[in-house]
Design a protein around this motif. Structure first.
Motif, PDB file in Angstrom:
ATOM      1  N   ALA A  99       6.753  13.703  -6.601  1.00 32.89           N
ATOM      2  CA  ALA A  99       6.104  14.353  -7.636  1.00 32.89           C
ATOM      3  C   ALA A  99       4.586  14.579  -7.724  1.00 32.89           C
ATOM      4  O   ALA A  99       4.011  15.464  -8.548  1.00 32.89           O
ATOM      5  N   GLY A 100       4.109  14.078  -6.728  1.00 30.09           N
ATOM      6  CA  GLY A 100       2.695  14.459  -6.360  1.00 30.09           C
ATOM      7  C   GLY A 100       1.701  13.463  -7.494  1.00 30.09           C
ATOM      8  O   GLY A 100       0.793  13.958  -7.897  1.00 30.09           O
ATOM      9  N   SER A 101       2.453  12.306  -7.816  1.00 27.51           N
ATOM     10  CA  SER A 101       1.337  11.548  -8.402  1.00 27.51           C
ATOM     11  C   SER A 101       1.021  10.421  -7.761  1.00 27.51           C
ATOM     12  O   SER A 101       1.091  10.653  -6.485  1.00 27.51           O
ATOM     13  N   LYS A 102       0.181   9.356  -8.535  1.00 24.29           N
ATOM     14  CA  LYS A 102      -0.591   8.285  -7.766  1.00 24.29           C
ATOM     15  C   LYS A 102      -1.655   9.124  -6.666  1.00 24.29           C
ATOM     16  O   LYS A 102      -1.603   8.909  -5.535  1.00 24.29           O
ATOM     17  N   VAL A 114     -15.141   7.796   1.019  1.00 24.59           N
ATOM     18  CA  VAL A 114     -15.083   7.957  -0.410  1.00 24.59           C
ATOM     19  C   VAL A 114     -13.680   8.136  -0.678  1.00 24.59           C
ATOM     20  O   VAL A 114     -12.986   8.803   0.024  1.00 24.59           O
ATOM     21  N   VAL A 115     -13.395   7.740  -1.861  1.00 25.86           N
ATOM     22  CA  VAL A 115     -11.882   8.050  -2.456  1.00 25.86           C
ATOM     23  C   VAL A 115     -11.936   9.164  -3.451  1.00 25.86           C
ATOM     24  O   VAL A 115     -12.887   8.879  -4.299  1.00 25.86           O
ATOM     25  N   LEU A 116     -11.075  10.138  -3.050  1.00 24.36           N
ATOM     26  CA  LEU A 116     -11.057  11.234  -4.397  1.00 24.36           C
ATOM     27  C   LEU A 116      -9.966  11.061  -5.139  1.00 24.36           C
ATOM     28  O   LEU A 116      -8.751  11.264  -4.711  1.00 24.36           O
ATOM     29  N   ASP A 117     -10.082  10.757  -6.267  1.00 20.68           N
ATOM     30  CA  ASP A 117      -9.093  10.531  -7.345  1.00 20.68           C
ATOM     31  C   ASP A 117      -8.232   9.220  -6.976  1.00 20.68           C
ATOM     32  O   ASP A 117      -8.194   8.828  -5.692  1.00 20.68           O
ATOM     33  N   CYS A 118      -7.559   8.533  -8.083  1.00 23.16           N
ATOM     34  CA  CYS A 118      -7.128   7.153  -7.812  1.00 23.16           C
ATOM     35  C   CYS A 118      -5.934   7.142  -9.010  1.00 23.16           C
ATOM     36  O   CYS A 118      -6.287   6.328  -9.703  1.00 23.16           O
ATOM     37  N   GLY A 119      -5.005   7.670  -8.865  1.00 22.42           N
ATOM     38  CA  GLY A 119      -4.133   7.772  -9.836  1.00 22.42           C
ATOM     39  C   GLY A 119      -3.004   6.710  -9.916  1.00 22.42           C
ATOM     40  O   GLY A 119      -2.582   5.824  -8.901  1.00 22.42           O
ATOM     41  N   ASN A 120      -2.085   6.818 -10.708  1.00 18.47           N
ATOM     42  CA  ASN A 120      -0.740   6.043 -10.655  1.00 18.47           C
ATOM     43  C   ASN A 120       0.393   6.899 -11.176  1.00 18.47           C
ATOM     44  O   ASN A 120       0.338   7.904 -11.380  1.00 18.47           O
ATOM     45  N   ASP A 121       1.621   6.301 -10.685  1.00 16.45           N
ATOM     46  CA  ASP A 121       2.829   7.075 -10.806  1.00 16.45           C
ATOM     47  C   ASP A 121       3.784   6.579 -11.924  1.00 16.45           C
ATOM     48  O   ASP A 121       4.165   5.691 -11.697  1.00 16.45           O
ATOM     49  N   LEU A 122       3.777   7.334 -13.044  1.00 13.06           N
ATOM     50  CA  LEU A 122       4.694   7.217 -14.040  1.00 13.06           C
ATOM     51  C   LEU A 122       6.045   7.390 -14.147  1.00 13.06           C
ATOM     52  O   LEU A 122       7.013   7.026 -14.969  1.00 13.06           O
ATOM     53  N   GLY A 123       6.550   7.832 -12.895  1.00 15.36           N
ATOM     54  CA  GLY A 123       7.919   8.536 -12.894  1.00 15.36           C
ATOM     55  C   GLY A 123       8.864   7.369 -12.109  1.00 15.36           C
ATOM     56  O   GLY A 123       9.806   7.619 -11.776  1.00 15.36           O
ATOM     57  N   GLY A 154      -9.362  13.352 -16.079  1.00 22.02           N
ATOM     58  CA  GLY A 154      -9.100  12.103 -16.702  1.00 22.02           C
ATOM     59  C   GLY A 154      -7.495  11.791 -16.691  1.00 22.02           C
ATOM     60  O   GLY A 154      -7.318  10.999 -17.926  1.00 22.02           O
ATOM     61  N   HIS A 155      -6.699  12.681 -16.133  1.00 29.19           N
ATOM     62  CA  HIS A 155      -5.241  12.238 -16.414  1.00 29.19           C
ATOM     63  C   HIS A 155      -4.995  11.065 -15.730  1.00 29.19           C
ATOM     64  O   HIS A 155      -5.426  10.767 -14.492  1.00 29.19           O
ATOM     65  N   LEU A 156      -3.813  10.275 -15.893  1.00 27.99           N
ATOM     66  CA  LEU A 156      -3.472   9.074 -15.481  1.00 27.99           C
ATOM     67  C   LEU A 156      -2.901   9.133 -13.961  1.00 27.99           C
ATOM     68  O   LEU A 156      -3.304   8.221 -13.122  1.00 27.99           O
ATOM     69  N   ASP A 157      -2.337  10.275 -13.728  1.00 33.59           N
ATOM     70  CA  ASP A 157      -1.972  10.290 -12.325  1.00 33.59           C
ATOM     71  C   ASP A 157      -3.364  10.676 -11.391  1.00 33.59           C
ATOM     72  O   ASP A 157      -2.927  10.531  -9.978  1.00 33.59           O
ATOM     73  N   TYR A 474     -11.417  32.981  -3.430  1.00 33.98           N
ATOM     74  CA  TYR A 474     -12.675  32.509  -3.551  1.00 33.98           C
ATOM     75  C   TYR A 474     -13.338  31.617  -2.960  1.00 33.98           C
ATOM     76  O   TYR A 474     -14.565  31.752  -2.427  1.00 33.98           O
ATOM     77  N   THR A 475     -12.754  30.686  -2.356  1.00 36.60           N
ATOM     78  CA  THR A 475     -13.327  29.802  -1.530  1.00 36.60           C
ATOM     79  C   THR A 475     -13.429  30.145   0.067  1.00 36.60           C
ATOM     80  O   THR A 475     -14.367  29.347   0.748  1.00 36.60           O
ATOM     81  N   LYS A 476     -12.555  30.895   0.562  1.00 36.46           N
ATOM     82  CA  LYS A 476     -12.567  31.317   1.888  1.00 36.46           C
ATOM     83  C   LYS A 476     -12.512  30.158   3.069  1.00 36.46           C
ATOM     84  O   LYS A 476     -13.581  30.225   3.877  1.00 36.46           O
ATOM     85  N   PRO A 477     -11.856  29.231   2.729  1.00 41.94           N
ATOM     86  CA  PRO A 477     -11.721  28.215   3.679  1.00 41.94           C
ATOM     87  C   PRO A 477     -11.558  28.605   5.275  1.00 41.94           C
ATOM     88  O   PRO A 477     -10.697  29.494   5.284  1.00 41.94           O
ATOM     89  N   LYS A 478     -11.755  27.494   6.197  1.00 39.26           N
ATOM     90  CA  LYS A 478     -11.511  27.861   7.443  1.00 39.26           C
ATOM     91  C   LYS A 478      -9.909  27.220   7.736  1.00 39.26           C
ATOM     92  O   LYS A 478      -8.979  27.854   8.460  1.00 39.26           O
ATOM     93  N   PHE A 479      -9.952  26.092   6.905  1.00 38.18           N
ATOM     94  CA  PHE A 479      -8.494  25.443   6.988  1.00 38.18           C
ATOM     95  C   PHE A 479      -7.934  24.963   5.753  1.00 38.18           C
ATOM     96  O   PHE A 479      -8.845  24.835   4.635  1.00 38.18           O
ATOM     97  N   PHE A 480      -6.775  25.089   5.620  1.00 33.93           N
ATOM     98  CA  PHE A 480      -6.128  24.909   4.324  1.00 33.93           C
ATOM     99  C   PHE A 480      -4.924  23.724   4.173  1.00 33.93           C
ATOM    100  O   PHE A 480      -4.108  23.782   5.218  1.00 33.93           O
ATOM    101  N   VAL A 481      -5.209  22.929   3.276  1.00 31.16           N
ATOM    102  CA  VAL A 481      -4.108  21.648   3.122  1.00 31.16           C
ATOM    103  C   VAL A 481      -3.696  21.711   1.677  1.00 31.16           C
ATOM    104  O   VAL A 481      -4.428  21.330   0.775  1.00 31.16           O
ATOM    105  N   PRO A 482      -2.401  21.986   1.307  1.00 29.18           N
ATOM    106  CA  PRO A 482      -2.064  21.976   0.069  1.00 29.18           C
ATOM    107  C   PRO A 482      -1.864  20.274  -0.228  1.00 29.18           C
ATOM    108  O   PRO A 482      -1.340  19.556   0.810  1.00 29.18           O
ATOM    109  N   ILE A 483      -2.051  19.840  -1.340  1.00 31.25           N
ATOM    110  CA  ILE A 483      -2.175  18.239  -1.691  1.00 31.25           C
ATOM    111  C   ILE A 483      -1.506  18.123  -3.334  1.00 31.25           C
ATOM    112  O   ILE A 483      -0.870  19.391  -3.802  1.00 31.25           O
ATOM    113  N   TYR A 484      -1.425  17.133  -3.683  1.00 30.09           N
ATOM    114  CA  TYR A 484      -0.901  16.575  -4.923  1.00 30.09           C
ATOM    115  C   TYR A 484       0.653  17.541  -5.275  1.00 30.09           C
ATOM    116  O   TYR A 484       0.540  18.117  -6.293  1.00 30.09           O
TER     117      TYR A 484
END
Ligand SMILES: [Zn+2]
Length: 690
Positions: A99-102, A114-123, A154-157, A474-484
């Motif tokens: 579900a794309g959490s944690k 660096v760590v970007l986001d650090c969530g939990n999985d409530l499901g 600030g969402h828990l996930d 808008y951001t015109k990236p060279k590479f694209f990676v879908p996440i979450y």
């Protein structure tokens, strides 16, 4: 664990699909064999069949528990690649599946990480488990490089893993003012004590001024974005290899209630300067068009409050402060007071008011306890429970268990949310609405707002396809990676990019733990690091996968314990075997089986006790009981033999473990006191507006 063919089963295989609560209790009788215990029993079930059945039951339980596994221990200390080249490495330690959490993205370059986001999985739907967090075994390898945690919102996930992970791998946490407020809030409300000497370090960044802070070899910037919680941002990370952007959760709301629009100008500017790679959230890439603006709800609330004959209760997500503000405005407009209920709601609102994010005229809030004594047309209650969560404020009201609120005819309940898809919450919400309507309460649900002839009561906090496409544009990236998001949503996100002219070769759909290497002109997967889920219970303590397996077994098969006392010298039983059964079969109705079991135990003691050593005897007794019970019932409960031997040398000394840590009651009492203080602070807050 592999799935063995089941064609020799004496009973049908159990379904392994566990949507919601399904799948666990679908036992059926098997061809009458053993199904009818009062009829003539078939004898001659082989020991092999019993052993196989037991094994299968254990494997079933293991499979259920294994949906959430920690990283494999043999790999734990070592990723399967060694890479010292000056490439940027990006690894989803969480959030790249399911579900794309944690959600948790690690960015590593030579000596910095660096760590970007650090969530939990409530499901996580396992007995006694509150949520899952990402397994951080890999951070162990690179903890000397870790410079910061940077949080999108600030969402828990996106923040719920911090109180577990930051004390183990300390580094300052960066975020917008509201996000840092949320981070401090969850550390304060965390059930377990922090390790000695740990100090929470936070760095508040301004998401409007484009300030850039240096973190190791990186520069970080936050860009304001609209979502369903204040202070949501994209993270811009300038690295020696190039610029990357993590969008966090977003939508492009042209007319947000707090007038804080997405900083699209800045996104375009960054795009024009050059973006190496865009990591974009993928929650609702299946939804066509655009997500409607939050402002489309305003009139709906005003209309309902206008016409409601009595009290009004609004259930919504506890962190959606803009919507709470919208309801407060509508209530104030109609000369009503507001009572808040639900711990998470009170906690976040208190933080938001304290930090100046809410505009509430003095005297607007009243305590929930005083609702009963106020006039019906003077009150609006804003509370948790819009997903029908058990023991949430609204759920307790619906089931008549709320301490201060008894619902009655003329009351109106508004559910300002939609059940989270695929979460099983549909049924929870349905049951709750049954409870509400059976009390004569008028219920407005967003999903049936057309039927009720009112405006929309909820909009998603996430983008729809047009907005996802715009982010890339808008951001015109060279590479694209879908996440979450789950694989399918990320896959559709890639298709969307390609529809808009993006080359497929410059995209990747990766799973948790896969290592993406980036250079200015190449993006590839170069290996895999350990990844998995650590399970956490209500107190915040980590629960081993083995314990979860036992719980699943207990839940499915129950437990039978036999306590016997044997004379060491004679090998005779000193008392009749004491049989304790829980969740297995109701003993009184199965007197015959229990008497039979008692006889089997007696026989085992007579024949085997003096011939083998105690451990061997216990193992044999357990085996024997398991076999007997399977023969009689076709079930394999957990069997525990307790053998007391009297007359041996030296009494076994009992050890009493005195727990030094706080008891659950003490923790609960402390939390109670803290929430009491929060409530009081809310009621005595200063005027912040007219
Ligand atoms: Zn979010």
């Amino acid at each position: 664990m592999d799935n063995k063919p089941n064609n020799t089963n004496p009973r049908p295989p159990r379904s392994n699909t566990r949507g919601g609560n399904g799948g666990r209790n679908n036992r059926q009788n098997n061809n009458g064999n053993g199904g009818d215990q009062n009829g003539e029993r078939k004898s001659g079930v082989s020991r092999g069949a019993a052993v196989r059945a037991l094994k299968r039951t254990q494997m079933d339980a293991q499979r259920v528990a294994n949906q959430y596994m920690p990283a494999p221990t043999d790999e734990k200390r070592r990723p399967n690649f060694i890479d010292d080249s000056p490439r940027l490495k990006i690894i989803g330690l969480g959030g790249m599946d399911g579900a794309g959490s944690k959600n948790m993205l690690l960015v590593e370059y030579v000596n910095d990480a660096v760590v970007l986001d650090c969530g939990n999985d409530l499901g996580v739907d396992l007995p006694g488990i509150n949520y899952g967090i990402a397994d951080t075994a890999y951070l162990e390898n690179i903890k000397h490089k870790l410079r910061a945690y940077v949080i999108t919102h600030g969402h828990l996930d996106h923040i719920g893993g911090l109180p577990h992970i930051v004390p183990k791998f300390p580094a300052p946490i960066y975020g917008s003012k509201f996000t840092i407020g949320r981070v401090e809030e969850i550390f304060e409300n965390f059930g377990l004590p922090m390790p000695d000497g740990f100090e929470l370090q936070t760095v508040t960044m301004n998401e409007d001024t484009h300030e850039r802070l240096k973190i190791g070899e990186f520069y970080v910037e936050l860009v304001r974005i609209t979502h369903s919680i204040p202070g949501s941002t994209c993270i811009v990370l300038d690295t020696p290899v190039g610029r990357i952007i993590n969008t966090g959760d977003f939508r492009f709301d042209p007319n947000p209630l707090d007038h804080e629009r997405s900083d699209i100008e800045r996104l375009k500017e960054l795009g024009n300067e050059g973006v190496l790679a865009l990591f974009s959230e993928s929650t609702s890439t299946e939804r066509l068009g655009r997500t409607p603006s939050e402002s489309t709800l305003e009139q709906s609330f005003v209309d309902i409050i206008d016409q409601a004959p009595g009290r009004i209760f609004v259930g919504l997500f506890s962190t959606n402060m803009n919507r709470v503000q919208m309801i407060i405005n509508a209530a104030v407009h109609h000369n009503r007071k507001i009572a808040m209920d639900g711990r998470s709601m009170v906690s976040t609102l208190e933080m938001a008011v304290r930090n100046g994010f809410m505009k509430v005229p003095k005297g607007t809030f009243v305590p929930i306890a005083s609702v009963a004594s106020m006039k019906d047309e003077e009150i609006v209650v804003v509370c948790t429970g819009s997903q029908g969560e058990p023991s949430s404020a609204l759920q307790r009201m619906a089931s008549g268990e709320h301490r201060h609120v008894k619902l009655k005819e003329q009351d109106t309940v508004i559910l300002s949310s939609s059940p989270i898809p695929e979460s099983g919450n549909d049924k929870l919400v349905g049951d709750m609405v049954d409870g509400l309507m059976s009390k004569g309460v008028h219920v407005f649900e967003h999903r049936y707002h057309d039927l009720d002839n009112v405006g929309p009561l909820h909009v998603s906090g996430h983008a729809s396809r047009d907005e996802y496409a715009e982010m890339i544009e808008y951001t015109k990236p060279k590479f694209f990676v879908p996440i979450y998001g789950p694989f399918r949503s990320k896959s559709r996100h890639i298709d969307l990019a390609i529809e808009h002219g993006f080359p497929r070769a410059n995209t990747l759909n990766v799973g948790n733990g896969e290592v993406i290497a980036l250079t200015p002109d190449k993006m590839e997967v170069i290996g895999q690091v350990p990844s998995g889920t650590i399970l956490v219970d209500q107190t915040g303590a980590v629960v081993s996968n083995v314990v979860v397996k036992d719980r699943v077994l207990l839940a499915e098969e129950g437990l039978v314990a036999v306590v016997i006392t044997v004379d060491k010298k004679t090998g005779n039983l000193l008392t009749s075997p004491d049989i304790i059964s829980r969740g297995f079969i109701y003993m009184r109705e199965q007197e015959e089986i229990m008497n039979g079991l008692r006889n089997e135990v007696r026989r085992a003691v007579q024949q085997r006790f003096k011939r083998v050593d105690l451990d061997r005897f216990k193992a044999e007794l357990k085996d024997h009981m398991t076999h007997y019970l399977f023969e009689q019932t076709q079930r394999s409960p957990i069997v525990i033999p307790v053998v007391n031997v009297i007359g041996g040398k030296g009494e076994a000394s009992k050890t009493v473990h005195q727990s030094k840590t706080k008891s659950a009651e003490e923790i609960a009492a402390e939390q109670q006191a803290r929430f009491q203080q929060m409530r009081e602070r809310l009621l005595t807050q200063d005027a912040r507006i007219d």
